[in-house]
Design a protein around this motif. Sequence first.
Motif, PDB file in Angstrom:
ATOM      1  N   ILE A 173      72.879  20.269  63.708  1.00  0.00           N
ATOM      2  CA  ILE A 173      72.604  19.739  65.041  1.00  0.00           C
ATOM      3  C   ILE A 173      73.861  19.863  65.896  1.00  0.00           C
ATOM      4  O   ILE A 173      74.952  19.459  65.484  1.00  0.00           O
ATOM      5  N   THR A 192      69.155   8.760  67.780  1.00  0.00           N
ATOM      6  CA  THR A 192      68.509   9.035  66.496  1.00  0.00           C
ATOM      7  C   THR A 192      67.087   9.542  66.681  1.00  0.00           C
ATOM      8  O   THR A 192      66.680  10.538  66.065  1.00  0.00           O
ATOM      9  N   PHE A 193      66.328   8.880  67.560  1.00  0.00           N
ATOM     10  CA  PHE A 193      64.919   9.231  67.729  1.00  0.00           C
ATOM     11  C   PHE A 193      64.719  10.506  68.545  1.00  0.00           C
ATOM     12  O   PHE A 193      63.726  11.220  68.351  1.00  0.00           O
ATOM     13  N   HIS A 194      65.634  10.802  69.459  1.00  0.00           N
ATOM     14  CA  HIS A 194      65.433  11.941  70.358  1.00  0.00           C
ATOM     15  C   HIS A 194      66.273  13.170  70.014  1.00  0.00           C
ATOM     16  O   HIS A 194      65.997  14.251  70.536  1.00  0.00           O
ATOM     17  N   ILE A 195      67.276  12.997  69.141  1.00  0.00           N
ATOM     18  CA  ILE A 195      68.110  14.148  68.762  1.00  0.00           C
ATOM     19  C   ILE A 195      68.112  14.362  67.249  1.00  0.00           C
ATOM     20  O   ILE A 195      67.796  15.449  66.763  1.00  0.00           O
ATOM     21  N   THR A 196      68.466  13.297  66.503  1.00  0.00           N
ATOM     22  CA  THR A 196      68.618  13.444  65.058  1.00  0.00           C
ATOM     23  C   THR A 196      67.301  13.809  64.374  1.00  0.00           C
ATOM     24  O   THR A 196      67.225  14.801  63.639  1.00  0.00           O
ATOM     25  N   LEU A 197      66.276  13.000  64.591  1.00  0.00           N
ATOM     26  CA  LEU A 197      64.992  13.263  63.924  1.00  0.00           C
ATOM     27  C   LEU A 197      64.369  14.596  64.331  1.00  0.00           C
ATOM     28  O   LEU A 197      63.922  15.359  63.456  1.00  0.00           O
ATOM     29  N   PRO A 198      64.326  14.946  65.629  1.00  0.00           N
ATOM     30  CA  PRO A 198      63.803  16.278  65.975  1.00  0.00           C
ATOM     31  C   PRO A 198      64.634  17.408  65.375  1.00  0.00           C
ATOM     32  O   PRO A 198      64.090  18.445  64.985  1.00  0.00           O
ATOM     33  N   GLY A 199      65.962  17.212  65.284  1.00  0.00           N
ATOM     34  CA  GLY A 199      66.807  18.238  64.691  1.00  0.00           C
ATOM     35  C   GLY A 199      66.568  18.421  63.204  1.00  0.00           C
ATOM     36  O   GLY A 199      66.782  19.506  62.650  1.00  0.00           O
ATOM     37  N   MET A 201      63.586  18.013  61.831  1.00  0.00           N
ATOM     38  CA  MET A 201      62.174  18.290  61.606  1.00  0.00           C
ATOM     39  C   MET A 201      61.890  19.585  60.841  1.00  0.00           C
ATOM     40  O   MET A 201      61.008  19.598  59.968  1.00  0.00           O
ATOM     41  N   ALA A 281      54.086  23.874  63.064  1.00  0.00           N
ATOM     42  CA  ALA A 281      55.515  23.832  63.397  1.00  0.00           C
ATOM     43  C   ALA A 281      56.127  25.216  63.578  1.00  0.00           C
ATOM     44  O   ALA A 281      57.337  25.320  63.809  1.00  0.00           O
ATOM     45  N   TYR A 283      56.845  27.334  61.422  1.00  0.00           N
ATOM     46  CA  TYR A 283      57.911  27.444  60.419  1.00  0.00           C
ATOM     47  C   TYR A 283      57.435  28.280  59.255  1.00  0.00           C
ATOM     48  O   TYR A 283      56.387  28.004  58.673  1.00  0.00           O
TER      49      TYR A 283
END
Length: 286
Positions: A173, A192-199, A201, A281, A283
Amino acid sequence: MMLIPGIVLVVIFSYVPMAGLIMAFQKYIPNRGLFGSPFIGMKNFQLLIDYPDIGRIFFNTVYIAVMKIIAGLVVPITVAILLNELRREWIKRTFQTLVYLPHFLSWVLLSGILVDVLSPSSGILNQFLGLLGIQPIFFLGSNAWFPYAMVLSDVWKEFGFGTIVYLAALTNINPSLYEAAEIDGAGRWKQTFHITLPGMMPIVILMLTLNIGNVLNAGFEQIFNLYSPPVYESADIIDTFVYRMGVQQAQFGFATAVGLLKSVVSFILIAISYVLAYRVANYRIF
């Protein structure tokens, strides 16, 4: 050249034994071998369908496996995020090492430890519960508690490995995203909710995809070393059932039929999970 040893091992231990799948359609007699035993068609599968406890066995397998998959995602992700917030590197590395150690221990060894720790008479956990005024609980001898004991002990053993995987994902990230968010007034929770978790995913989807194929693998080695006849009702899974039927009761054809059915269903689940990961996703595993 480097691939040759691995390919040889896979061929010997994964592909050659597939010849034994013919036993699922035979009344297998050991002294006659694979090609001398009489064929009985789909009778072993009919016996499987008519077996009175087969529904409970499949339910136990899926129930325990799904709980392990969920806990095996939630706990490592949470611990990885918490570790990522630590600023002292030596504390982070020490904790990583401590939680990773159980991953290297076999269930044969850990089962002995768990039997002592969870003992209703002398186990340290029940002694602690006794101090709180709670009656001793027979975790490994109660159908109500056994599945949860398996899930929690599996998480304890493996979450250190998962934590390292997700910590590695966090390093990808871009730090400038956190700096920009902080300038915009976002606190640690919002970051955490808008950067860490999406990063995280992509790796979460990958791990979930790989785990969906294990829905029918509830952990043979763990349960085999910890279960007993009083908890068969909640502990008996497909793999332990195949072991008892095939090895202990010498019903080779019937046990092979159960194992073949499990393998086919697992293959279908893996294929479905791969398609979902690509469509939802975007992926690709390979």
